[in-house]
Write a protein that holds these residues in place. Structure first.
Motif, PDB file in Angstrom:
ATOM      1  N   LEU A 100       0.817  -1.219   0.000  1.00  0.00           N
ATOM      2  CA  LEU A 100       0.000   0.000   0.000  1.00  0.00           C
ATOM      3  C   LEU A 100       0.852   1.271   0.000  1.00  0.00           C
ATOM      4  O   LEU A 100       0.311   2.375   0.135  1.00  0.00           O
ATOM      5  N   HIS A 101       2.156   1.101  -0.120  1.00  0.00           N
ATOM      6  CA  HIS A 101       3.099   2.224  -0.228  1.00  0.00           C
ATOM      7  C   HIS A 101       3.075   3.141   1.004  1.00  0.00           C
ATOM      8  O   HIS A 101       3.126   4.363   0.885  1.00  0.00           O
ATOM      9  N   VAL A 102       2.981   2.528   2.190  1.00  0.00           N
ATOM     10  CA  VAL A 102       3.003   3.311   3.437  1.00  0.00           C
ATOM     11  C   VAL A 102       4.108   2.824   4.371  1.00  0.00           C
ATOM     12  O   VAL A 102       4.081   3.101   5.568  1.00  0.00           O
ATOM     13  N   THR A 103       5.076   2.100   3.825  1.00  0.00           N
ATOM     14  CA  THR A 103       6.147   1.532   4.656  1.00  0.00           C
ATOM     15  C   THR A 103       6.852   2.590   5.485  1.00  0.00           C
ATOM     16  O   THR A 103       7.164   2.369   6.670  1.00  0.00           O
ATOM     17  N   ASP A 104       7.078   3.760   4.889  1.00  0.00           N
ATOM     18  CA  ASP A 104       7.803   4.805   5.604  1.00  0.00           C
ATOM     19  C   ASP A 104       6.959   5.483   6.677  1.00  0.00           C
ATOM     20  O   ASP A 104       7.475   6.275   7.466  1.00  0.00           O
ATOM     21  N   LYS A 105       5.643   5.148   6.740  1.00  0.00           N
ATOM     22  CA  LYS A 105       4.759   5.776   7.723  1.00  0.00           C
ATOM     23  C   LYS A 105       4.301   4.800   8.805  1.00  0.00           C
ATOM     24  O   LYS A 105       3.557   5.178   9.708  1.00  0.00           O
ATOM     25  N   VAL A 106       4.733   3.539   8.716  1.00  0.00           N
ATOM     26  CA  VAL A 106       4.330   2.516   9.695  1.00  0.00           C
ATOM     27  C   VAL A 106       5.553   2.067  10.478  1.00  0.00           C
ATOM     28  O   VAL A 106       6.588   1.721   9.904  1.00  0.00           O
ATOM     29  N   ILE A 107       5.422   2.066  11.798  1.00  0.00           N
ATOM     30  CA  ILE A 107       6.510   1.660  12.688  1.00  0.00           C
ATOM     31  C   ILE A 107       6.024   0.476  13.514  1.00  0.00           C
ATOM     32  O   ILE A 107       5.027   0.582  14.245  1.00  0.00           O
ATOM     33  N   PHE A 108       6.707  -0.653  13.377  1.00  0.00           N
ATOM     34  CA  PHE A 108       6.312  -1.864  14.086  1.00  0.00           C
ATOM     35  C   PHE A 108       7.112  -2.011  15.381  1.00  0.00           C
ATOM     36  O   PHE A 108       8.341  -1.892  15.381  1.00  0.00           O
ATOM     37  N   LEU A 109       6.388  -2.270  16.479  1.00  0.00           N
ATOM     38  CA  LEU A 109       7.023  -2.547  17.775  1.00  0.00           C
ATOM     39  C   LEU A 109       6.572  -3.929  18.228  1.00  0.00           C
ATOM     40  O   LEU A 109       5.373  -4.191  18.336  1.00  0.00           O
ATOM     41  N   ARG A 110       7.528  -4.784  18.511  1.00  0.00           N
ATOM     42  CA  ARG A 110       7.190  -6.135  18.964  1.00  0.00           C
ATOM     43  C   ARG A 110       7.404  -6.232  20.476  1.00  0.00           C
ATOM     44  O   ARG A 110       8.489  -5.943  20.974  1.00  0.00           O
ATOM     45  N   SER A 111       6.332  -6.603  21.174  1.00  0.00           N
ATOM     46  CA  SER A 111       6.376  -6.757  22.643  1.00  0.00           C
ATOM     47  C   SER A 111       7.074  -5.592  23.333  1.00  0.00           C
ATOM     48  O   SER A 111       8.099  -5.766  24.002  1.00  0.00           O
ATOM     49  N   PRO A 112       6.531  -4.382  23.183  1.00  0.00           N
ATOM     50  CA  PRO A 112       7.143  -3.246  23.879  1.00  0.00           C
ATOM     51  C   PRO A 112       7.062  -3.425  25.384  1.00  0.00           C
ATOM     52  O   PRO A 112       6.135  -4.066  25.898  1.00  0.00           O
ATOM     53  N   SER A 113       8.017  -2.876  26.097  1.00  0.00           N
ATOM     54  CA  SER A 113       7.998  -2.937  27.560  1.00  0.00           C
ATOM     55  C   SER A 113       6.811  -2.129  28.080  1.00  0.00           C
ATOM     56  O   SER A 113       6.212  -1.324  27.359  1.00  0.00           O
ATOM     57  N   ASP A 114       6.480  -2.341  29.351  1.00  0.00           N
ATOM     58  CA  ASP A 114       5.378  -1.588  29.949  1.00  0.00           C
ATOM     59  C   ASP A 114       5.643  -0.091  29.883  1.00  0.00           C
ATOM     60  O   ASP A 114       4.737   0.703  29.597  1.00  0.00           O
ATOM     61  N   ILE A 115       6.885   0.306  30.150  1.00  0.00           N
ATOM     62  CA  ILE A 115       7.231   1.731  30.103  1.00  0.00           C
ATOM     63  C   ILE A 115       7.072   2.280  28.696  1.00  0.00           C
ATOM     64  O   ILE A 115       6.512   3.371  28.490  1.00  0.00           O
ATOM     65  N   ASP A 116       7.515   1.522  27.696  1.00  0.00           N
ATOM     66  CA  ASP A 116       7.387   1.966  26.307  1.00  0.00           C
ATOM     67  C   ASP A 116       5.922   2.078  25.902  1.00  0.00           C
ATOM     68  O   ASP A 116       5.525   3.030  25.219  1.00  0.00           O
ATOM     69  N   LYS A 117       5.106   1.112  26.344  1.00  0.00           N
ATOM     70  CA  LYS A 117       3.687   1.141  25.970  1.00  0.00           C
ATOM     71  C   LYS A 117       2.983   2.352  26.581  1.00  0.00           C
ATOM     72  O   LYS A 117       2.238   3.060  25.895  1.00  0.00           O
ATOM     73  N   VAL A 118       3.219   2.591  27.866  1.00  0.00           N
ATOM     74  CA  VAL A 118       2.597   3.751  28.511  1.00  0.00           C
ATOM     75  C   VAL A 118       3.090   5.048  27.861  1.00  0.00           C
ATOM     76  O   VAL A 118       2.314   5.995  27.657  1.00  0.00           O
ATOM     77  N   SER A 119       4.352   5.083  27.489  1.00  0.00           N
ATOM     78  CA  SER A 119       4.921   6.285  26.877  1.00  0.00           C
ATOM     79  C   SER A 119       4.279   6.585  25.527  1.00  0.00           C
ATOM     80  O   SER A 119       3.913   7.740  25.252  1.00  0.00           O
ATOM     81  N   ILE A 120       4.137   5.573  24.677  1.00  0.00           N
ATOM     82  CA  ILE A 120       3.552   5.844  23.363  1.00  0.00           C
ATOM     83  C   ILE A 120       2.056   6.155  23.476  1.00  0.00           C
ATOM     84  O   ILE A 120       1.518   6.904  22.652  1.00  0.00           O
ATOM     85  N   LEU A 121       1.399   5.620  24.497  1.00  0.00           N
ATOM     86  CA  LEU A 121       0.007   6.008  24.722  1.00  0.00           C
ATOM     87  C   LEU A 121      -0.080   7.501  25.042  1.00  0.00           C
ATOM     88  O   LEU A 121      -0.975   8.201  24.567  1.00  0.00           O
TER      89      LEU A 121
END
Length: 406
Positions: A277-298
């Motif tokens: 769909l030509h959106v590779t540069d706009k999608v960032i994949f995170l695998r099993s982020p830590s609790d701190i990382d998850k709360v931060s991105i929220l």
């Protein structure tokens, strides 16, 4: 003080695991002695409370296979849970209460020596099984029967939503019990105390200062319909100006277990879809982020996208509401009870176009993002707070143990 053991099949990172960990924390804060027994616990793939010793964890039966040649997952899950239940009833310090979920086959074993067994039904397991041919139906038939009969043997049954309660009733027709709705919550103390780190640190890359961040949080499973978030991102290009669309990014964060073939395959499928769909540069994949990382991105995101259809309840919308973010979700299942469409977010049809339309509406009306966020947090505090969850759960446990005392 009551000794309570939580019996859970696999203490990983997911909505069911978050709920039972929060339930254990709620009971511990009320003075109960709580611990976990599980058949698998990976310190690199779990919630912090089961890793740092806040709640003791005992692993038993991990040597039992999970499947044979990629088949018979349910059967081996039953065997592993029966083994774990046998361990509990034979240990020196037997609990007075066992709180189990997901797999009910352990209940008759527990009842041999445990005064009280509580079962939390996230969703009937038989409805989660993938359909198959005649041999699959024959294989599932006794398992489905056992699930229904053993669920009915619990002293108390909770469900996570009114929606799941209706599914429970229509699935387990032999049972006369009426389960009690116990809405999940989140450990708000952890959210409040977590140090928020920068987006750049979480993603290990820098985004433009005026970025608009869309966030999807779900395990890398096909049933979570994660491809919908990527399709919605692609559709946004049609309804936003070029300048605004250029600022939009999508973070796909989710539980990822390399032992689970579907997690690995689906992650690669989503990467391929983003490229298609030509959106590779706009999608960032995170695998099993830590609790701190998850709360931060929220905290750092602008809008949360929740894509699963007919979700039993859904913890992510609660997390988003607590940190003041609007949620766009499919108009089905648990989100119909947590999200007020047009006030705290939007409930929409299951299509990229429908999601993109509401995302664009919020992006082009930033005041509504703020208003929805405030309304969402107010709704969380009124209906889904950790205090309300704790009070209901502790009252149920206290009532049960008081009955036994009398």
């Amino acid at each position: 003080m009551t000794r309570i053991t939580f019996l859970h099949p696999d203490l990983g990172i997911g909505g069911a695991e978050r709920l039972v960990v929060d339930a254990a924390l709620a009971l511990k804060k009320n003075g109960h002695d709580v611990n976990f027994v599980t058949t698998h616990h990976d310190p690199e793939h779990c919630f912090s409370e089961t890793k740092d010793g806040t709640i003791p964890v005992t692993v038993v039966g991990n040597w039992i296979p999970r499947h044979v040649l990629g088949r018979f997952y349910a059967l081996f899950a039953y065997i592993r849970m029966v083994y774990a239940a046998s361990y509990i009833i034979l240990c020196d310090q037997r609990p007075e209460v066992v709180f189990c979920d997901l797999v009910s086959i352990c209940i008759p074993v527990l009842r041999l020596r445990i005064p009280y067994v509580v079962f939390y039904c996230h969703h009937p397991d038989q409805l989660l099984s993938q359909p198959g041919g005649y041999s699959k139906q024959l294989y599932r038939m006794p398992l489905n029967y056992l699930e229904e009969i053993t669920t009915g043997m619990a002293h108390k049954v909770f469900v996570n939503s009114i929606y799941t309660g209706s599914v429970f009733k229509s699935t387990f027709k032999r049972l006369q019990i009426k389960p009690e709705v116990l809405y999940p919550s989140i450990n708000t103390d952890f959210f409040d105390k977590t140090r928020i780190v920068s987006v750049e640190r979480v993603l290990d890359r820098k985004l433009p200062d005026n970025s608009i961040i869309l966030l999807s949080i779900n395990r890398y499973e096909r049933k979570k319909n994660l491809s919908l978030a990527i399709k919605a991102l692609a559709e946004l290009e049609k309804v936003l100006t070029k300048e605004v669309y250029k600022r939009v990014y999508l973070i796909m964060a989710g539980g990822y277990d390399k032992r689970v073939e579907e997690n690995v395959e689906h992650h690669l499928e989503l990467i391929g879809l983003a490229d298609e769909l030509h959106v590779t540069d706009k999608v960032i994949f995170l695998r099993s982020p830590s609790d701190i990382d998850k709360v931060s991105i929220l905290h750092h995101c602008n809008i949360v996208i929740y894509t699963p259809p007919n979700e039993h309840f859904g913890i992510v919308p609660l997390e988003a509401m607590y940190v003041g973010k609007p949620v766009i979700a499919h108009n089905s299942g648990g989100p119909m009870e947590s999200i007020v469409s047009g006030e705290t977010g939007f409930l929409v049809d299951l299509s990229g176009e429908a999601f993109a339309e509401k995302i664009a509406l919020l992006i082009t009306n930033p005041n509504r993002i703020e208003d929805f966020g405030k309304a969402g947090k107010d709704r969380f505090l009124m209906t889904f707070s950790f205090a309300a969850f704790s009070m209901q759960l502790n009252k149920a446990i206290d009532n049960l143990t008081d009955k036994k005392t009398k």
